[in-house]
Design a protein around this motif. Structure first.
Motif, short mmCIF file in Angstrom:
data_model
loop_
_atom_site.label_atom_id
_atom_site.label_comp_id
_atom_site.label_asym_id
_atom_site.label_seq_id
_atom_site.Cartn_x
_atom_site.Cartn_y
_atom_site.Cartn_z
N UNK A 72 0.77 -1.22 0.00
CA UNK A 72 0.00 0.00 0.00
C UNK A 72 0.82 1.30 0.00
N UNK A 73 0.26 2.32 0.65
CA UNK A 73 0.97 3.58 0.82
C UNK A 73 1.37 3.68 2.28
N UNK A 74 2.67 3.47 2.57
CA UNK A 74 3.10 3.37 3.97
C UNK A 74 2.85 4.64 4.78
N UNK A 75 2.88 5.81 4.13
CA UNK A 75 2.71 7.05 4.90
C UNK A 75 1.28 7.25 5.38
N UNK A 76 0.35 6.38 4.97
CA UNK A 76 -1.01 6.45 5.51
C UNK A 76 -1.06 6.01 6.97
N UNK A 102 4.17 9.52 -2.78
CA UNK A 102 4.74 10.85 -2.68
C UNK A 102 3.78 11.98 -2.35
N UNK A 103 2.51 11.66 -2.17
CA UNK A 103 1.55 12.75 -2.02
C UNK A 103 1.71 13.50 -0.69
N UNK A 104 2.36 12.87 0.30
CA UNK A 104 2.56 13.53 1.60
C UNK A 104 4.00 14.01 1.79
N UNK A 105 4.85 13.79 0.82
CA UNK A 105 6.28 14.05 1.01
C UNK A 105 6.60 15.51 1.29
N UNK A 109 8.47 14.86 4.62
CA UNK A 109 9.77 14.22 4.39
C UNK A 109 10.83 14.71 5.39
N UNK A 110 10.70 15.94 5.89
CA UNK A 110 11.65 16.40 6.91
C UNK A 110 11.59 15.51 8.15
N UNK A 111 10.37 15.15 8.55
CA UNK A 111 10.19 14.29 9.73
C UNK A 111 10.70 12.88 9.44
N UNK A 142 1.42 17.70 -9.07
CA UNK A 142 2.24 18.82 -8.59
C UNK A 142 2.64 18.65 -7.12
N UNK A 143 1.77 18.02 -6.31
CA UNK A 143 2.13 17.74 -4.92
C UNK A 143 3.29 16.74 -4.86
N UNK A 144 3.24 15.72 -5.73
CA UNK A 144 4.30 14.71 -5.75
C UNK A 144 5.63 15.33 -6.20
N UNK A 145 5.59 16.17 -7.23
CA UNK A 145 6.81 16.84 -7.70
C UNK A 145 7.39 17.74 -6.60
N UNK A 146 6.51 18.42 -5.88
CA UNK A 146 6.97 19.27 -4.78
C UNK A 146 7.65 18.44 -3.70
N UNK A 147 7.14 17.24 -3.48
CA UNK A 147 7.74 16.35 -2.49
C UNK A 147 9.13 15.90 -2.89
N UNK A 148 9.32 15.57 -4.16
CA UNK A 148 10.64 15.19 -4.66
C UNK A 148 11.61 16.35 -4.51
#
Length: 329
Positions: A72-76, A102-105, A109-111, A142-148
């Protein structure tokens, strides 16, 4: 340290793919086109933090040095950062990776980095926002790109980007992807579409071999990189004119399984010897107490002797895997 995990074909296992949930919020055409649906089993809670600590310690005590946290999506999972920290604090584990949509990155991602995450893979099947939406079912490009961008900004030396190759959808996008990684430290990983139990028709319609891309890369001066012991299955290519790299994952190529170095534990606590195996081995009854580790290791060692020399994808046999989210890809 206990005896290194090794099968009867003398393959050693340095790499654990640990799923912590099978829930995903995307609806990718090749995985969960109708969205996530709970399996509805009794006792279906996902593996807990103490269970994660025990299973990772057992693997580390038998030579595993890399853990990839998947879904799945682990960040859930609300305790995702705590999961990362638990894995990172295990003696012997030197690489802690995750694969995410990547939608939450951008926000988290800092955390994740602070908790000990050393490597990140993000799934991005198209650089065209409209096609991305079509493939994933979510308008989150765009959220995913911002996360990268955020991951690179805070000091990750490289982000790996997974692209599932699909004929008539994205397989002719190589020039666009190459232009993107020219000046970015991104390893772009083209993954062949794999047949699973629920995706036979889609596979027949969209499967394309990665060999054509490999030939194109070699013809244009890309060079094969040497694999590390705990690397994944990608054939990685580098080029002096590119900051980024290209990885090819081609499970249908002859000899793909010869270098297998990874085992899987599902979010429900089952050991899977192969992504396309025919069964899972229950471990959860041995994850209740630290004192059970010798028995846990013995069970895994014993089951490893039953690991087949290869998957049977060439025969159209995808084992018990209904879709890739079910045991973490």
């Amino acid at each position: 340290m206990a005896k290194q995990f090794e099968d009867k074909f003398h393959r050693k296992f340095y790499y654990l793919r640990l799923s912590i949930t099978d829930v995903c919020n995307f609806k990718c055409t090749y995985c969960l086109p109708d969205g996530y649906k709970p399996a509805g089993q009794k006792n279906s809670s996902f593996i807990s933090l103490p269970e994660i600590r025990r299973v990772v310690k057992a693997f580390a005590d038998c030579g595993t040095t890399k853990v990839r946290i998947t879904g799945g999506e682990p960040s859930l999972r609300k305790d995702f950062s705590a999961v990362i920290e638990t894995v990172a604090n295990t003696a012997g584990i030197t690489k802690v990776a995750t694969t995410t949509n990547g939608y939450r990155m951008a926000k988290q991602v800092d955390a994740w980095q602070a908790a000990g995450l050393t490597h990140i893979n993000v799934s991005v099947d198209s650089l065209d926002p409209r096609l991305f939406h079509q493939i994933t079912g979510e308008n989150k490009f765009h959220q995913v790109m911002a996360g990268i961008d955020r991951a690179l900004e805070i000091g990750y030396s490289q982000v790996k980007v997974n692209v599932v190759l699909m004929k008539d959808l994205n397989h002719q996008s190589l020039p666009t992807f190459l232009n993107w990684i020219k000046d970015k430290p991104i390893q772009l990983r083209f993954i062949e579409l794999m047949q699973t139990g629920e995706m036979d028709t889609l596979f027949e319609r969209h499967h394309v071999s990665g060999v054509a891309i490999r030939n194109q890369l070699i013809a244009n001066g890309w060079l094969l990189k040497v694999r590390a012991a705990n690397d994944g299955p990608a054939q990685v290519f580098v080029h002096p004119d590119y900051q980024g790299e290209i990885g090819l994952i081609m499970p249908y190529e002859k000899g793909f399984c010869e270098t297998c170095n990874r085992l899987r534990v599902s979010a429900k606590g089952k050991l899977h010897l192969c992504l396309f195996g025919d069964r899972g081995v229950e471990l959860r009854d041995l994850l209740n107490d630290d004192a059970q580790e010798p028995e846990l290791i013995a069970r895994i060692q014993s089951q490893l002797q039953t690991k087949a020399v290869s998957h049977f994808l060439h025969d159209g046999d995808s084992g018990i895997t209904p879709h890739l989210a079910s045991i973490g890809g």
